[in-house]
Design a protein around this motif. Structure first.
Motif, mmCIF file in Angstrom:
data_model
loop_
_atom_site.group_PDB
_atom_site.id
_atom_site.type_symbol
_atom_site.label_atom_id
_atom_site.label_comp_id
_atom_site.label_asym_id
_atom_site.label_seq_id
_atom_site.Cartn_x
_atom_site.Cartn_y
_atom_site.Cartn_z
ATOM 1 N N HIS A 63 -6.434 -12.105 -2.928
ATOM 2 C CA HIS A 63 -5.002 -11.580 -2.702
ATOM 3 C C HIS A 63 -4.628 -12.076 -1.053
ATOM 4 N N PRO A 64 -3.910 -13.203 -1.125
ATOM 5 C CA PRO A 64 -3.478 -13.993 0.467
ATOM 6 C C PRO A 64 -2.611 -13.112 1.004
ATOM 7 N N GLY A 65 -2.948 -12.759 2.184
ATOM 8 C CA GLY A 65 -1.854 -12.118 2.998
ATOM 9 C C GLY A 65 -2.101 -10.342 2.806
ATOM 10 N N ILE A 66 -3.366 -9.978 2.210
ATOM 11 C CA ILE A 66 -3.586 -8.499 2.056
ATOM 12 C C ILE A 66 -3.766 -7.732 3.397
ATOM 13 N N GLY A 67 -2.916 -6.727 3.546
ATOM 14 C CA GLY A 67 -2.987 -6.021 4.929
ATOM 15 C C GLY A 67 -2.152 -6.528 5.887
ATOM 16 N N TYR A 87 0.829 -1.366 0.022
ATOM 17 C CA TYR A 87 0.115 -0.098 -0.030
ATOM 18 C C TYR A 87 0.858 1.249 -0.200
ATOM 19 N N TRP A 88 0.353 2.267 -0.662
ATOM 20 C CA TRP A 88 1.085 3.795 -0.275
ATOM 21 C C TRP A 88 0.131 4.480 0.350
ATOM 22 N N SER A 89 0.529 4.899 1.251
ATOM 23 C CA SER A 89 1.907 5.149 1.925
ATOM 24 C C SER A 89 2.364 4.297 2.776
ATOM 25 N N ASP A 90 1.467 3.463 3.383
ATOM 26 C CA ASP A 90 1.992 2.370 4.381
ATOM 27 C C ASP A 90 2.419 1.380 3.537
ATOM 28 N N THR A 91 4.023 1.535 3.354
ATOM 29 C CA THR A 91 4.559 0.542 2.597
ATOM 30 C C THR A 91 5.040 -0.779 3.339
ATOM 31 N N LYS A 92 4.526 -0.824 4.702
ATOM 32 C CA LYS A 92 4.914 -2.113 5.423
ATOM 33 C C LYS A 92 3.886 -2.929 5.326
ATOM 34 N N ARG A 93 2.545 -2.744 4.472
ATOM 35 C CA ARG A 93 1.568 -3.601 4.433
ATOM 36 C C ARG A 93 1.243 -4.114 3.173
ATOM 37 N N ILE A 94 1.133 -5.349 2.981
ATOM 38 C CA ILE A 94 0.735 -5.898 1.661
ATOM 39 C C ILE A 94 -0.369 -5.583 1.034
ATOM 40 N N TRP A 95 -0.595 -5.334 -0.371
ATOM 41 C CA TRP A 95 -1.815 -5.287 -1.044
ATOM 42 C C TRP A 95 -1.763 -6.664 -1.906
ATOM 43 N N TYR A 96 -0.776 -6.800 -2.448
ATOM 44 C CA TYR A 96 -0.728 -8.424 -3.399
ATOM 45 C C TYR A 96 0.683 -8.851 -3.207
ATOM 46 N N ARG A 97 0.475 -10.464 -2.839
ATOM 47 C CA ARG A 97 1.624 -11.371 -2.555
ATOM 48 C C ARG A 97 1.284 -12.508 -3.357
ATOM 49 N N GLY A 98 0.873 -12.533 -4.416
ATOM 50 C CA GLY A 98 0.179 -13.601 -5.236
ATOM 51 C C GLY A 98 -1.193 -13.742 -5.490
ATOM 52 N N HIS A 153 5.078 -14.894 -9.006
ATOM 53 C CA HIS A 153 5.457 -13.935 -7.981
ATOM 54 C C HIS A 153 6.739 -13.970 -7.470
ATOM 55 N N VAL A 154 7.393 -12.559 -7.703
ATOM 56 C CA VAL A 154 8.590 -12.359 -6.991
ATOM 57 C C VAL A 154 8.392 -11.715 -5.587
ATOM 58 N N ASP A 155 8.697 -12.569 -4.418
ATOM 59 C CA ASP A 155 8.436 -11.902 -3.155
ATOM 60 C C ASP A 155 9.351 -10.978 -2.653
ATOM 61 N N LEU A 156 9.188 -9.493 -3.231
ATOM 62 C CA LEU A 156 9.984 -8.606 -2.797
ATOM 63 C C LEU A 156 9.102 -7.344 -3.193
ATOM 64 N N ALA A 157 8.798 -6.599 -2.177
ATOM 65 C CA ALA A 157 8.241 -5.367 -2.454
ATOM 66 C C ALA A 157 8.629 -4.428 -3.210
ATOM 67 N N LEU A 158 8.624 -4.167 -4.491
ATOM 68 C CA LEU A 158 9.269 -3.374 -5.192
ATOM 69 C C LEU A 158 8.518 -2.063 -5.864
ATOM 70 N N VAL A 159 7.077 -2.217 -5.586
ATOM 71 C CA VAL A 159 6.075 -1.021 -5.683
ATOM 72 C C VAL A 159 5.112 -0.921 -4.793
ATOM 73 N N ALA A 160 4.512 0.304 -5.016
ATOM 74 C CA ALA A 160 3.225 0.528 -3.929
ATOM 75 C C ALA A 160 2.159 1.174 -4.704
ATOM 76 N N HIS A 161 1.079 0.785 -4.102
ATOM 77 C CA HIS A 161 -0.185 0.802 -4.833
ATOM 78 C C HIS A 161 -0.924 1.693 -4.185
ATOM 79 N N ARG A 204 -10.431 -1.671 0.754
ATOM 80 C CA ARG A 204 -11.019 -2.516 -0.149
ATOM 81 C C ARG A 204 -12.397 -2.635 -0.734
ATOM 82 N N GLN A 205 -12.815 -1.147 -0.302
ATOM 83 C CA GLN A 205 -14.339 -0.906 -0.889
ATOM 84 C C GLN A 205 -14.509 -0.734 -2.379
ATOM 85 N N PHE A 206 -15.447 -0.982 -2.881
ATOM 86 C CA PHE A 206 -15.688 -1.039 -4.356
ATOM 87 C C PHE A 206 -16.703 0.300 -4.545
#
Length: 325
Positions: A170-174, A147-158, A233-241, A246-248
Protein backbone atom coordinates in the motif's frame (compact mmCIF):
# COMPACT_ATOMS: atom_id res chain seq x y z
CA UNK A 1 -6.79 -22.40 -10.80
CA UNK A 2 -9.92 -23.81 -9.29
CA UNK A 3 -12.86 -21.49 -8.81
CA UNK A 4 -15.50 -23.80 -7.42
CA UNK A 5 -18.90 -22.51 -6.47
CA UNK A 6 -19.55 -22.15 -2.76
CA UNK A 7 -22.46 -24.01 -1.25
CA UNK A 8 -25.48 -21.75 -1.18
CA UNK A 9 -27.98 -22.07 1.60
CA UNK A 10 -31.36 -20.43 2.03
CA UNK A 11 -31.81 -16.70 2.38
CA UNK A 12 -33.93 -14.59 4.70
CA UNK A 13 -35.46 -11.19 4.19
CA UNK A 14 -37.54 -9.43 1.63
CA UNK A 15 -36.23 -9.74 -1.95
CA UNK A 16 -33.75 -7.00 -2.76
CA UNK A 17 -35.56 -4.31 -4.65
CA UNK A 18 -34.55 -2.84 -8.00
CA UNK A 19 -36.47 0.31 -8.88
CA UNK A 20 -34.90 2.36 -11.64
CA UNK A 21 -37.49 5.08 -11.80
CA UNK A 22 -37.73 7.35 -14.80
CA UNK A 23 -35.07 10.06 -14.71
CA UNK A 24 -32.75 8.26 -12.28
CA UNK A 25 -29.09 7.80 -13.13
CA UNK A 26 -28.86 4.20 -14.33
CA UNK A 27 -25.30 3.89 -12.99
CA UNK A 28 -26.54 4.45 -9.45
CA UNK A 29 -30.03 2.89 -9.61
CA UNK A 30 -28.70 -0.68 -9.96
CA UNK A 31 -26.15 -0.69 -7.13
CA UNK A 32 -26.39 -3.17 -4.25
CA UNK A 33 -24.23 -3.56 -1.13
CA UNK A 34 -22.73 -6.78 0.24
CA UNK A 35 -21.33 -7.46 3.71
CA UNK A 36 -19.69 -10.75 4.73
CA UNK A 37 -20.00 -11.49 8.45
CA UNK A 38 -18.27 -14.08 10.58
CA UNK A 39 -17.09 -13.03 14.05
CA UNK A 40 -18.58 -9.54 14.19
CA UNK A 41 -21.04 -8.88 17.00
CA UNK A 42 -24.67 -7.96 16.41
CA UNK A 43 -23.85 -4.44 17.64
CA UNK A 44 -21.08 -4.07 15.06
CA UNK A 45 -23.42 -5.21 12.28
CA UNK A 46 -26.15 -2.86 13.48
CA UNK A 47 -23.70 0.07 13.48
CA UNK A 48 -22.59 -0.44 9.90
CA UNK A 49 -26.19 -0.90 8.73
CA UNK A 50 -27.13 2.33 10.51
CA UNK A 51 -24.37 4.10 8.59
CA UNK A 52 -25.52 2.57 5.31
CA UNK A 53 -28.97 4.06 5.86
CA UNK A 54 -27.52 7.31 4.49
CA UNK A 55 -26.94 5.53 1.14
CA UNK A 56 -30.50 4.23 0.77
CA UNK A 57 -31.32 6.66 -2.02
CA UNK A 58 -28.33 5.33 -4.01
CA UNK A 59 -28.75 1.56 -3.55
CA UNK A 60 -31.44 -0.97 -4.33
CA UNK A 61 -30.54 -3.84 -2.04
CA UNK A 62 -28.26 -4.95 0.79
CA UNK A 63 -26.99 -8.52 1.22
CA UNK A 64 -25.53 -9.89 4.44
CA UNK A 65 -23.65 -13.18 4.16
CA UNK A 66 -23.86 -15.09 7.47
CA UNK A 67 -20.56 -16.93 7.08
CA UNK A 68 -20.82 -18.61 10.49
CA UNK A 69 -23.41 -21.43 10.51
CA UNK A 70 -23.72 -21.08 14.28
CA UNK A 71 -24.87 -17.46 13.88
CA UNK A 72 -27.62 -17.33 11.22
CA UNK A 73 -28.19 -13.57 11.80
CA UNK A 74 -31.90 -13.97 11.08
CA UNK A 75 -32.65 -10.94 13.28
CA UNK A 76 -31.29 -8.73 10.49
CA UNK A 77 -33.73 -10.05 7.89
CA UNK A 78 -35.99 -7.07 8.62
CA UNK A 79 -33.29 -4.77 7.20
CA UNK A 80 -31.37 -6.79 4.61
CA UNK A 81 -31.42 -10.05 2.66
CA UNK A 82 -29.45 -12.59 4.71
CA UNK A 83 -27.64 -15.31 2.75
CA UNK A 84 -26.75 -18.57 4.51
CA UNK A 85 -23.81 -20.69 3.32
CA UNK A 86 -23.73 -24.17 4.85
CA UNK A 87 -20.37 -23.50 6.53
CA UNK A 88 -17.65 -20.87 6.85
CA UNK A 89 -16.69 -20.67 3.18
CA UNK A 90 -14.22 -17.79 3.60
CA UNK A 91 -14.42 -14.18 2.55
CA UNK A 92 -13.77 -14.80 -1.15
CA UNK A 93 -16.55 -17.38 -1.55
CA UNK A 94 -18.89 -15.32 0.64
CA UNK A 95 -18.43 -12.30 -1.61
CA UNK A 96 -19.01 -14.49 -4.68
CA UNK A 97 -22.24 -15.78 -3.17
CA UNK A 98 -23.51 -12.22 -2.65
CA UNK A 99 -22.40 -11.21 -6.16
CA UNK A 100 -24.31 -14.05 -7.80
CA UNK A 101 -27.45 -13.19 -5.85
CA UNK A 102 -27.12 -9.49 -6.69
CA UNK A 103 -26.69 -10.24 -10.40
CA UNK A 104 -29.67 -12.61 -10.32
CA UNK A 105 -31.73 -9.83 -8.73
CA UNK A 106 -30.89 -7.49 -11.61
CA UNK A 107 -28.12 -5.32 -10.13
CA UNK A 108 -25.31 -4.10 -12.33
CA UNK A 109 -22.84 -3.08 -9.63
CA UNK A 110 -22.04 -4.25 -6.14
CA UNK A 111 -20.42 -2.33 -3.31
CA UNK A 112 -18.36 -4.78 -1.26
CA UNK A 113 -17.57 -3.46 2.21
CA UNK A 114 -16.00 -4.72 5.40
CA UNK A 115 -18.20 -4.54 8.46
CA UNK A 116 -15.50 -2.64 10.36
CA UNK A 117 -15.66 0.25 7.88
CA UNK A 118 -16.80 3.70 8.99
CA UNK A 119 -18.58 5.78 6.37
CA UNK A 120 -17.10 9.28 6.02
CA UNK A 121 -19.03 10.59 3.02
CA UNK A 122 -22.69 10.10 2.11
CA UNK A 123 -21.77 10.51 -1.58
CA UNK A 124 -19.65 7.35 -1.49
CA UNK A 125 -21.44 5.53 -4.31
CA UNK A 126 -21.73 8.63 -6.47
CA UNK A 127 -17.98 9.25 -6.13
CA UNK A 128 -17.10 5.64 -6.88
CA UNK A 129 -19.43 5.57 -9.89
CA UNK A 130 -17.68 8.45 -11.67
CA UNK A 131 -14.72 6.41 -13.04
CA UNK A 132 -17.19 3.99 -14.65
CA UNK A 133 -18.67 6.88 -16.60
CA UNK A 134 -15.29 8.30 -17.59
CA UNK A 135 -13.33 5.13 -18.34
CA UNK A 136 -14.78 2.29 -20.40
CA UNK A 137 -12.07 -0.06 -19.11
CA UNK A 138 -13.04 0.44 -15.46
CA UNK A 139 -14.18 -2.68 -13.58
CA UNK A 140 -13.39 -1.97 -9.90
CA UNK A 141 -13.13 1.28 -7.93
CA UNK A 142 -11.88 1.85 -4.39
CA UNK A 143 -11.54 5.19 -2.59
CA UNK A 144 -8.71 6.31 -0.37
CA UNK A 145 -9.22 4.51 2.95
CA UNK A 146 -7.96 5.96 6.20
CA UNK A 147 -7.41 4.57 9.67
CA UNK A 148 -10.13 4.70 12.27
CA UNK A 149 -10.11 6.73 14.38
CA UNK A 150 -7.03 8.57 13.12
CA UNK A 151 -8.74 9.68 9.91
CA UNK A 152 -5.85 11.91 8.86
CA UNK A 153 -3.60 8.91 8.09
CA UNK A 154 -3.77 6.77 4.95
CA UNK A 155 -4.36 3.02 5.09
CA UNK A 156 -5.03 2.48 1.36
CA UNK A 157 -4.32 4.90 -1.49
CA UNK A 158 -3.96 2.51 -4.39
CA UNK A 159 -2.07 -0.77 -4.40
CA UNK A 160 1.12 -2.08 -5.96
CA UNK A 161 1.53 -5.69 -7.06
CA UNK A 162 5.10 -6.86 -7.57
CA UNK A 163 5.31 -9.81 -9.94
CA UNK A 164 6.69 -12.39 -10.37
CA UNK A 165 7.03 -12.50 -6.55
CA UNK A 166 3.33 -11.79 -5.99
CA UNK A 167 3.94 -9.39 -3.14
CA UNK A 168 1.59 -6.47 -2.55
CA UNK A 169 2.04 -3.09 -0.90
CA UNK A 170 0.00 0.00 0.00
CA UNK A 171 2.01 3.03 -1.17
CA UNK A 172 1.67 5.94 1.24
CA UNK A 173 0.37 3.89 4.15
CA UNK A 174 0.58 5.91 7.37
CA UNK A 175 1.13 9.19 5.54
CA UNK A 176 -1.15 12.25 5.79
CA UNK A 177 -4.26 12.35 3.59
CA UNK A 178 -4.02 14.69 0.59
CA UNK A 179 -7.36 14.19 -1.27
CA UNK A 180 -6.53 15.19 -4.86
CA UNK A 181 -9.89 13.93 -6.13
CA UNK A 182 -8.29 12.27 -9.15
CA UNK A 183 -9.15 8.79 -10.44
CA UNK A 184 -6.37 6.62 -11.82
CA UNK A 185 -5.54 3.01 -12.55
CA UNK A 186 -4.03 0.97 -9.76
CA UNK A 187 -2.59 -2.55 -9.61
CA UNK A 188 -5.32 -3.78 -7.29
CA UNK A 189 -8.37 -2.46 -5.46
CA UNK A 190 -9.16 -2.89 -1.78
CA UNK A 191 -11.90 -5.34 -0.84
CA UNK A 192 -12.38 -3.28 2.30
CA UNK A 193 -14.47 -0.95 0.12
CA UNK A 194 -14.87 -1.45 -3.61
CA UNK A 195 -17.56 -0.87 -6.22
CA UNK A 196 -17.43 -3.69 -8.76
CA UNK A 197 -19.00 -4.13 -12.18
CA UNK A 198 -21.00 -7.34 -11.76
CA UNK A 199 -20.92 -8.52 -15.40
CA UNK A 200 -17.12 -8.23 -15.40
CA UNK A 201 -16.86 -9.83 -11.97
CA UNK A 202 -18.97 -12.74 -13.21
CA UNK A 203 -17.12 -13.10 -16.52
CA UNK A 204 -13.88 -13.49 -14.56
CA UNK A 205 -15.42 -16.11 -12.29
CA UNK A 206 -15.34 -13.82 -9.27
CA UNK A 207 -12.77 -14.19 -6.52
CA UNK A 208 -10.62 -17.30 -6.50
CA UNK A 209 -12.22 -19.22 -3.66
CA UNK A 210 -9.10 -21.27 -2.90
CA UNK A 211 -7.62 -18.09 -1.42
CA UNK A 212 -10.19 -18.08 1.43
CA UNK A 213 -9.07 -14.56 2.46
CA UNK A 214 -6.35 -12.09 1.38
CA UNK A 215 -4.83 -11.53 -2.06
CA UNK A 216 -8.16 -12.19 -3.78
CA UNK A 217 -8.28 -8.55 -4.97
CA UNK A 218 -4.76 -8.66 -6.45
CA UNK A 219 -5.53 -11.90 -8.26
CA UNK A 220 -8.84 -10.66 -9.67
CA UNK A 221 -7.43 -7.31 -10.81
CA UNK A 222 -4.51 -9.13 -12.46
CA UNK A 223 -6.84 -11.51 -14.30
CA UNK A 224 -9.07 -8.60 -15.39
CA UNK A 225 -6.24 -7.16 -17.48
CA UNK A 226 -6.53 -10.12 -19.84
CA UNK A 227 -9.95 -8.84 -20.93
CA UNK A 228 -8.93 -5.17 -20.98
CA UNK A 229 -10.46 -4.22 -17.62
CA UNK A 230 -8.70 -2.43 -14.76
CA UNK A 231 -8.94 -1.38 -11.13
CA UNK A 232 -9.18 2.33 -10.35
CA UNK A 233 -8.53 4.39 -7.25
CA UNK A 234 -10.42 7.60 -6.40
CA UNK A 235 -8.16 9.81 -4.31
CA UNK A 236 -10.74 10.92 -1.76
CA UNK A 237 -10.88 9.66 1.83
CA UNK A 238 -14.46 8.36 1.84
CA UNK A 239 -14.26 5.56 4.43
CA UNK A 240 -12.15 4.63 7.46
CA UNK A 241 -10.97 1.15 8.42
CA UNK A 242 -10.63 -0.19 11.96
CA UNK A 243 -7.18 -1.67 11.48
CA UNK A 244 -4.72 -1.44 14.35
CA UNK A 245 -1.19 -1.24 12.98
CA UNK A 246 0.25 -3.65 10.41
CA UNK A 247 0.90 -6.72 12.54
CA UNK A 248 -0.33 -10.16 11.50
CA UNK A 249 -2.21 -12.51 13.76
CA UNK A 250 -1.74 -16.24 13.08
CA UNK A 251 -4.55 -16.49 10.54
CA UNK A 252 -3.44 -13.36 8.65
CA UNK A 253 0.19 -14.51 8.64
CA UNK A 254 -0.63 -17.94 7.25
CA UNK A 255 -3.02 -16.64 4.60
CA UNK A 256 -0.67 -13.89 3.42
CA UNK A 257 2.27 -16.27 2.97
CA UNK A 258 0.24 -19.16 1.61
CA UNK A 259 -1.75 -17.10 -0.89
CA UNK A 260 1.27 -15.22 -2.21
CA UNK A 261 2.91 -18.58 -2.90
CA UNK A 262 -0.30 -20.03 -4.35
CA UNK A 263 -0.71 -17.19 -6.86
CA UNK A 264 2.93 -17.29 -7.91
CA UNK A 265 2.54 -20.97 -8.73
CA UNK A 266 -0.77 -20.31 -10.50
CA UNK A 267 0.42 -17.45 -12.70
CA UNK A 268 4.19 -17.78 -13.17
CA UNK A 269 6.19 -20.42 -15.05
CA UNK A 270 9.83 -21.17 -15.81
CA UNK A 271 12.44 -18.60 -14.84
CA UNK A 272 9.80 -16.14 -13.60
CA UNK A 273 8.60 -18.71 -11.06
CA UNK A 274 12.16 -19.32 -9.82
CA UNK A 275 12.85 -15.59 -9.52
CA UNK A 276 9.55 -15.02 -7.76
CA UNK A 277 10.14 -17.74 -5.16
CA UNK A 278 13.66 -16.45 -4.54
CA UNK A 279 12.28 -12.98 -3.83
CA UNK A 280 9.58 -14.41 -1.53
CA UNK A 281 12.24 -16.16 0.55
CA UNK A 282 14.43 -13.03 0.55
CA UNK A 283 11.69 -10.78 1.95
CA UNK A 284 10.41 -13.37 4.46
CA UNK A 285 12.48 -11.88 7.35
CA UNK A 286 10.76 -8.53 6.82
CA UNK A 287 7.34 -10.17 6.80
CA UNK A 288 8.16 -12.18 9.92
CA UNK A 289 8.74 -8.89 11.75
CA UNK A 290 5.07 -8.13 11.20
CA UNK A 291 3.98 -11.28 13.01
CA UNK A 292 2.48 -10.44 16.37
CA UNK A 293 3.42 -13.68 18.16
CA UNK A 294 5.65 -16.76 17.80
CA UNK A 295 2.56 -18.71 16.71
CA UNK A 296 1.93 -16.15 13.97
CA UNK A 297 5.55 -16.43 12.82
CA UNK A 298 5.29 -20.23 12.77
CA UNK A 299 2.06 -19.97 10.76
CA UNK A 300 3.72 -17.60 8.28
CA UNK A 301 6.55 -20.06 7.67
CA UNK A 302 4.08 -22.91 7.14
CA UNK A 303 2.26 -20.83 4.54
CA UNK A 304 5.49 -19.82 2.82
CA UNK A 305 6.67 -23.42 2.58
CA UNK A 306 3.35 -24.66 1.27
CA UNK A 307 2.41 -26.76 4.28
CA UNK A 308 -1.27 -27.39 4.82
CA UNK A 309 -2.06 -25.82 8.17
CA UNK A 310 -4.10 -28.35 10.10
CA UNK A 311 -4.61 -25.69 12.78
CA UNK A 312 -6.52 -23.35 10.46
CA UNK A 313 -9.79 -23.88 12.33
CA UNK A 314 -7.99 -23.26 15.59
CA UNK A 315 -6.55 -20.00 14.26
CA UNK A 316 -10.00 -18.88 13.17
CA UNK A 317 -11.35 -19.67 16.63
CA UNK A 318 -8.52 -17.77 18.33
CA UNK A 319 -9.10 -14.76 16.12
CA UNK A 320 -12.83 -14.88 16.78
CA UNK A 321 -12.31 -14.93 20.54
CA UNK A 322 -9.85 -12.03 20.33
CA UNK A 323 -12.34 -9.94 18.32
CA UNK A 324 -15.07 -10.60 20.86
CA UNK A 325 -12.87 -9.29 23.65
Amino acid sequence: MSESKPPGGPSDGAPARRCAASGEDASDSSVAIALVAFAESDDEIEKVLDQLDSLKSQVTGIYLVANNPHRPLTSFARRVMVLHPERNIGYAAGANLAARQALEDGHERLLLMNIDVHLLDDDLIKRLSEPFRLHSDCAFVSPTIVYWSDTKRIWYRGGRLFVPAWITSHPGIGQPVCNTGTASRTDFFSGCCVLVDLPTFTELGGYCEELFMYYEEADLAFRARSIGKYAYHVDLALVAHSKQGRQFDALEAYQHARNSRFLLLAHEVGLARIVGRTIQYAVAPLQLRRCGSPFAAFSYLRGLLGARNAQLDNMIALRTNAQRH
